[in-house]
Design an enzyme around this catalytic site. Sequence first.
Site, PDB file in Angstrom:
ATOM      1  N   CYS A 153      76.665  68.216  12.807  1.00 25.50           N
ATOM      2  CA  CYS A 153      77.380  68.882  11.710  1.00 25.50           C
ATOM      3  C   CYS A 153      78.737  69.418  12.135  1.00 25.50           C
ATOM      4  CB  CYS A 153      76.538  70.010  11.128  1.00 25.50           C
ATOM      5  SG  CYS A 153      76.473  71.503  12.159  1.00 25.50           S
ATOM      6  N   HIS A 186      75.500  75.996  11.775  1.00 22.27           N
ATOM      7  CA  HIS A 186      75.740  74.836  10.907  1.00 22.27           C
ATOM      8  C   HIS A 186      77.032  75.049  10.126  1.00 22.27           C
ATOM      9  CE1 HIS A 186      74.749  71.255   8.651  1.00 22.27           C
ATOM     10  NE2 HIS A 186      74.791  71.909   7.504  1.00 22.27           N
ATOM     11  N   ASP A 240      78.282  68.964   2.310  1.00 17.86           N
ATOM     12  CA  ASP A 240      77.611  68.930   3.612  1.00 17.86           C
ATOM     13  C   ASP A 240      77.225  67.490   3.896  1.00 17.86           C
ATOM     14  OD1 ASP A 240      76.107  69.175   5.880  1.00 17.86           O
ATOM     15  OD2 ASP A 240      74.713  70.666   5.085  1.00 17.86           O
TER      16      ASP A 240
END
Length: 290
Positions: free
Chosen positions: A68, A107, A122
């Site tokens: 991520c 994250h 995302d």
Amino acid sequence: MNLEEYFKRIGFHGSFDKLDLATLKLIHKQHVMSVPFENLSIHCGERIIMDLQVIYNKIVRSRRGGWCLENNFLFGWVLREMGYDTTMLGSRVFNSIIDDFYPTETHLINKVIIDGKAYITDVSFGVSSQVWEPLELVSGKDQPQAAGVFRLIDKEDFWVLEKTGRKPEVLNPDFAKSSLVSRKETKQIYGFTLVPREVDNFLETNHTLQTDPTSLFTNKSISSLQTPTGFRALVGWTYSEVTYKPEEGVDVLDMRDITDDEIEQILREKFNLKLQNKLQSVNKKASYTI
């Protein structure tokens, strides 16, 4: 670094003149279908560096994936370069073992404003928790996608992402009780505030996640790529092909263990990945479900 090269990498051939929701949805989906969520650098003797040019070269020019901190950092640059009103955010991943969110923000996600409405993008959580399209930042609204029904819930300025999925149907009886199979119908994924973050906020996290012996990412080699019908995942030596069947209320999991000799071919054929350095697959005990 240029947008045309990135768009070629994700197979986006449309016009990006319009800064609308339809364009954002399209490039978001193309990214998750083209760029794997993977932490293989850690297990190839490579360092993951929070430098945009390095990440761009890795994902766009070397056609690798990333985790991520790489994928969403790059995606945020793409959105800003296109002209979208984009803000970097940090989120705390939910840990089912402690039944709470991790204390630190591990994250990275992005918030985008379009016509006065806020959306969360995302492109790098992977497996069955991966959204294919941005989520509107509205509390309690069911937002159905391929993987299930996602919703964002505002808990006094701490937003929680949760997902209601389907029952797993595991084809291979050897994996009927596998710890990789998630059996919880509704689960919390992560939580976040709307306080803007900068890349410097993630430098220590980036180092810790790839060096700490208790980190999920040092204990498991992971690669995940979304497909038009579900996703593929390689965790250690366990290869899974998951097919979403919403009309039947199930996700079909076809799981098998592969050998070291098969890994290079699986990565190339199923994830479009070719590694420069030899992968040392790892699958130590750590909480992780696909």
